[in-house]
Write an enzyme that holds these catalytic residues in place. Structure first.
Site, mmCIF file in Angstrom:
data_model
loop_
_atom_site.group_PDB
_atom_site.id
_atom_site.type_symbol
_atom_site.label_atom_id
_atom_site.label_comp_id
_atom_site.label_asym_id
_atom_site.label_seq_id
_atom_site.Cartn_x
_atom_site.Cartn_y
_atom_site.Cartn_z
ATOM 1 N N LYS A 1 0.827 3.990 9.632
ATOM 2 C CA LYS A 1 0.113 4.655 10.006
ATOM 3 C C LYS A 1 -1.026 4.835 9.951
ATOM 4 O O LYS A 1 -1.529 4.897 10.900
ATOM 5 C CB LYS A 1 0.112 6.209 8.894
ATOM 6 N N GLY B 1 -2.018 4.316 0.778
ATOM 7 C CA GLY B 1 -2.784 3.527 1.243
ATOM 8 C C GLY B 1 -2.498 3.143 1.987
ATOM 9 O O GLY B 1 -1.440 2.770 2.611
ATOM 10 N N HIS B 2 -4.026 3.590 2.885
ATOM 11 C CA HIS B 2 -3.171 2.586 4.558
ATOM 12 C C HIS B 2 -4.349 1.711 4.524
ATOM 13 O O HIS B 2 -5.193 1.208 4.676
ATOM 14 C CB HIS B 2 -4.218 3.854 5.657
ATOM 15 N N GLN C 1 1.883 9.795 3.093
ATOM 16 C CA GLN C 1 3.150 9.125 2.771
ATOM 17 C C GLN C 1 3.890 9.366 3.639
ATOM 18 O O GLN C 1 4.012 8.933 4.648
ATOM 19 C CB GLN C 1 3.561 10.087 1.585
ATOM 20 N N ASP D 1 4.687 3.957 3.521
ATOM 21 C CA ASP D 1 4.439 2.592 4.152
ATOM 22 C C ASP D 1 4.527 2.044 5.222
ATOM 23 O O ASP D 1 5.292 1.027 5.612
ATOM 24 C CB ASP D 1 5.174 2.165 2.891
#
Length: 427
Positions: free
Chosen positions: A16, A40-41, A224, A13
């Site tokens: 990235k 989750g980006h 991650q 988180d």
């Protein structure tokens, strides 16, 4: 940038996706090499917000080819849903823009069900898994019983693998009192997914190697963070894949000599989602303020993130195991308004002895005490800063302090969610 890797240097988180989107402007290929839809980006372009789970963050650059390499595990239902949404937005618009590796392992319904059943059975010792079936899918790969994307295009081979796998999986599911599955109900579903994915399927790893040999610019996107690595993270509170830079070589099938620069992404403070030790976690008003100002809720699960002061012990460890050549700091703007900032520069064990790097056994890490140094904060709004000189002196001092302690230059600074709110430290 012949080949650059963007790696999370904390517990994930870190932002990235935004950094990959920025770097992708100069890339020919953007490659995911591990993890699955537990990533989750979040990308913000103007007033448009896009959340990606499977598809690389370079997809918002129409000229860039985005690839899911063989180290990724793919949930075909989720992936197709993401493809549909991006196609409807006009983002995914040309043939060859997205490639899904034939060698990617497939997450099935029984993986997700088993994941949730196991987590639900853990009384007081939950791992904090997203429940997406990532771990059980990777287990099947190690056990040499993986279903690959290429198998979704082969009815006979897929039926044989399902028969073998369900013989074992249904016993496990019955043990947990969970739903069991039949070959018939899964076979047609997975074959339909395969047909829908067929236009995107190719030998992704070979494509990446050929691109590097042809001198193309390849950007590798990690999911991650370093401290969640299954072998180098805070076990057992880790993800199910290797999240460090070396994983790009295995996940995308490339030689180590191909890697030229490694960017570690860190927030200006720390967050963690799920369970596990967190030495600098803040439980009071300051932690709540960081969560509110940083909008700290998981992109994949929506869970509130735990917040704390920046941990330079963990960051230095990430720099060493990844071989970081540069650091990008995100969310520096969130720290505006704090009179004093604390930074963790060391740990003490339960006997008050100094520890030089984070223990990888979670039980040991839970017993450490952080050693803090205090720095002056700043009150100025940073969201309009676009150069190093625009930052107030205290913010520049904060970054230089991080550089000195970690031993890696901070080359990129982000002061907001938009593309434009990011600038290079040096010209």
């Amino acid at each position: 940038m012949s080949s650059t890797i963007v790696i999370g240097a904390q517990w994930g988180d870190e932002g990235k996706g935004k950094i990959v989107d920025i770097f992708a402007e100069k890339a020919d290929l953007v490659v995911r090499f591990q993890g699955g839809n537990n990533a989750g980006h979040t990308l913000v372009i103007g007033d448009q917000k896009t959340v990606l789970h499977h598809i690389p963050s370079g997809i918002l650059r129409p000229e860039v080819q985005c690839i899911l390499a063989g180290g990724v595990v793919v949930d075909p239902e989720v992936c197709l849903r993401e493809i549909k949404a991006l196609t409807e937005k006009g983002v995914l618009s040309r043939e060859g823009q997205l490639v899904i590796g034939a060698e990617c392992s497939v997450i099935t319904s029984y993986h997700r069900t088993l994941d949730a059943a196991r987590e639900g059975s853990l009384e007081g010792t939950k791992i904090g898994t997203t429940g997406r079936g990532i771990g059980p899918c990777y287990e099947d790969r190690v056990a040499r019983r993986s279903i690959f994307v290429r198998d979704l295009l082969d009815r006979k081979g897929l039926e044989a693998k399902l028969t073998q796998n369900l013989h074992e999986k249904n016993v496990l599911l019955s043990h947990y009192g969970a739903q069991t599955f039949s070959v018939e109900e899964l076979l047609d579903e997975l074959l339909a997914f395969g047909e829908a994915l067929r236009p995107y399927v190719a030998d992704a790893n070979a494509l990446v190697r050929n691109a590097l040999q042809d001198g193309k610019k390849v950007l590798f996107e990690g999911a991650q963070g370093t401290l969640l690595d299954v072998g180098l993270g805070t076990y057992p509170y880790v993800t199910s894949s290797h999240t460090v830079s070396a994983s790009a070589c295995v996940g995308a099938g490339i030689k180590p000599q191909a890697l030229t620069s490694i960017f570690g992404i860190t927030k200006a403070y720390c967050t963690r989602v799920g369970e596990g030790p967190f030495p600098t976690e803040l439980h009071g008003d300051v932690g709540e303020e960081l969560r509110k100002l940083g909008h700290e809720f998981g992109s994949t699960t929506g869970r509130p993130r735990r917040c704390g002061w920046l941990d330079l012990v963990g960051l230095k460890y990430a720099a060493e195991v990844n071989g970081l050549t540069s650091i990008a700091i995100t969310k520096l703007d969130v720290l505006s308004g704090f009179d004093q900032l604390k930074v963790c520069t060391g740990y003490l064990d339960k006997n008050s002895r100094p520890i030089s790097e984070p223990p990888l056994d979670a039980r040991e890490l839970e017993g450490v005490s952080p050693v803090y140094e205090e720095l002056a904060g700043w009150s100025e709004d940073l969201t309009q800063c676009r150069t190093w000189a625009d930052l107030p002196k205290s913010a520049r001092d904060y970054i230089e302090f991080i550089e000195a302690k970690v031993g890696v230059p901070v080359d990129l600074i982000s002061v907001g969610p938009d593309r434009e709110a990011t600038f290079w430290r040096h010209a």
